[in-house]
Design a protein around this motif. Structure first.
Motif, short mmCIF file in Angstrom:
data_model
loop_
_atom_site.label_atom_id
_atom_site.label_comp_id
_atom_site.label_asym_id
_atom_site.label_seq_id
_atom_site.Cartn_x
_atom_site.Cartn_y
_atom_site.Cartn_z
N CYS A 16 0.82 -1.22 0.00
CA CYS A 16 0.00 0.00 0.00
C CYS A 16 0.85 1.27 0.00
CB CYS A 16 -0.90 0.05 1.22
SG CYS A 16 -2.22 -1.16 1.17
N ASN A 55 5.10 6.15 -4.66
CA ASN A 55 4.31 5.21 -5.49
C ASN A 55 3.35 4.40 -4.64
OD1 ASN A 55 6.28 3.77 -4.21
ND2 ASN A 55 6.87 2.52 -5.96
N TYR A 56 2.73 5.08 -3.66
CA TYR A 56 1.74 4.40 -2.82
C TYR A 56 0.45 4.19 -3.59
CZ TYR A 56 0.75 9.36 -2.09
OH TYR A 56 0.51 10.69 -2.29
N GLN A 57 -0.37 3.24 -3.08
CA GLN A 57 -1.65 2.90 -3.72
C GLN A 57 -2.61 4.09 -3.72
OE1 GLN A 57 -3.79 -0.11 -4.16
NE2 GLN A 57 -2.09 -1.53 -4.39
N ASN A 58 -3.43 4.10 -4.75
CA ASN A 58 -4.42 5.16 -4.85
C ASN A 58 -5.66 4.79 -4.03
OD1 ASN A 58 -5.88 7.32 -5.62
ND2 ASN A 58 -6.18 6.66 -7.74
N VAL A 102 -8.45 5.80 -0.59
CA VAL A 102 -9.06 6.93 0.11
C VAL A 102 -9.22 6.56 1.57
CG1 VAL A 102 -11.03 8.47 0.23
CG2 VAL A 102 -10.31 7.53 -1.98
N PRO A 142 -5.46 8.55 1.15
CA PRO A 142 -4.21 8.02 0.60
C PRO A 142 -3.26 7.54 1.71
CG PRO A 142 -4.30 10.41 0.39
CD PRO A 142 -5.63 9.99 0.90
#
Ligand code: HEC
Length: 304
Positions: free
Chosen positions: A58, A66-69, A71, A73
């Motif tokens: 994540c 380059n973390y996951q998109n 909500v 974040p």
């Protein structure tokens, strides 16, 4: 009417959404928590390993953003926002989690979480490390230890918690103990946490339904959950209580995905038959063509 309902649904959804993104508040008394050991190259190396296994999916690589998109974040651990967290705040957030981030309380040991924090701090040029050795930190004020005994006949594992304070050894009653089993990624709780009795003893059932290594060996860790009261206290052991388990290679037996030498027999036969039939058809056609030309020659000869 329908419009009104849709409107209401949308607005409540929006409110929930907004509240989920609100600031992540850490209780005051948890903010100042410090690691019980000094961060070192060793702790950072271990932390990197735990990070890659548990967090990178994540949070991405620190510094690469380059973390996951998701909500809200997850954020880049090397970012200023992330590093603004005190050690105690990071520790709390990793322990508790907040949707969609999972709680790591029962996945990682407290030491492992501190190792991850020591790794994350290597991206923080302004960080000044402070730590509190266990004995000083615990409210108990002495040194607490756990002894694990395997009660083989009964199929149980006994954990005995003793403390040494001012030179006196005593049993510690009413302390909550968890037993964890090491797995490939993180660890698994073996049953519910339990409190020690008057003699400082808790008895766990053997986690006998879990696959161990080829001799059935499982790596077990017993830990006291109340770190504030007793400091970080744990005991590790390896017991042959699991199911013997040997990982078999997928290519040992004949299988679809195997090499030609070990392909399934039915596949070899069907394949060979198909190849044979294709060639047979070609030869049959060639043979018929030859026949036609031969007949053609005879007709021409007769006319002559
Ligand atoms: C499933 C995805 C996921 C995994 C796995 C995950 N996180 Fe998170 N993390 C998040 C999300 C999403 C947030 C933001 C949560 C919020 O603000 O409510 C977050 C927030 C955080 C925060 C707070 C950041 C801040 O700016 O306050 C810390 C610290 C953190 N994660 C550390 C970790 C560590 C360490 C691990 C591995 C042990 C980990 N996370 C694993 C998704 C994840």
């Amino acid at each position: 009417m329908r419009k009104l309902i849709i409107f209401l649904l949308l607005t409540t959804g929006f409110c929930i959404h907004v509240s989920a993104q609100s600031e992540w508040i850490v209780p005051q008394e948890r903010k100042g928590r410090l690691s019980s050991f000094e961060f070192s190259d060793e702790s950072r190396a271990k932390g990197l390993d735990h990070y890659n296994k548990n967090c990178a999916s994540c949070h991405g690589q620190p510094g690469a953003a380059n973390y996951q998109n998701l909500v809200p974040p997850p954020g880049d651990p090397a970012s200023a926002d992330f590093l603004m967290n005190l050690d105690g705040e990071m520790f709390y957030k990793v322990m508790e989690g907040r949707d969609p981030m999972p709680s790591f309380k029962s996945v990682l040991t407290q030491d492992e979480i501190w190792e991850i924090i020591s790794y994350i701090r290597s991206y923080d040029p302004n960080y000044v490390h402070a730590f509190l050795p266990t004995a000083e930190k615990s409210a108990y004020g002495g040194i607490v230890s756990i002894t694990l005994t395997h009660l083989k006949e009964a199929g149980k594992i006994e954990a005995k918690v003793t403390g040494v304070k001012n030179g006196i050894i005593e049993n510690i009653a009413g302390a909550e103990v968890v037993l964890r089993v090491k797995r490939t990624f993180g660890s698994l709780l073996a049953g519910e946490p339990m409190e020690t009795n008057q003699n400082g003893i808790v008895v766990f059932n053997e986690p006998s339904d879990l696959p161990g290594n080829k001799d059935g060996l499982l790596e077990l860790t017993a830990q006291l959950t109340n770190q504030d009261a007793y400091g970080i206290t744990r005991a590790d052991t390896a017991l042959a209580v699991g199911k013997p388990f040997e990982a078999v290679s997928l290519t040992v037996e004949r299988a679809m995905w195997n090499t030609v030498r070990k392909a399934p027999i039915w596949l070899l036969i069907t394949f060979s038959l198909a190849v044979f039939l294709a060639w047979a058809t070609i030869f049959y056609i060639l043979h018929q063509l030859k026949k036609i030309t031969d007949i053609g020659k005879n007709v021409v000869e007769e006319w002559d």
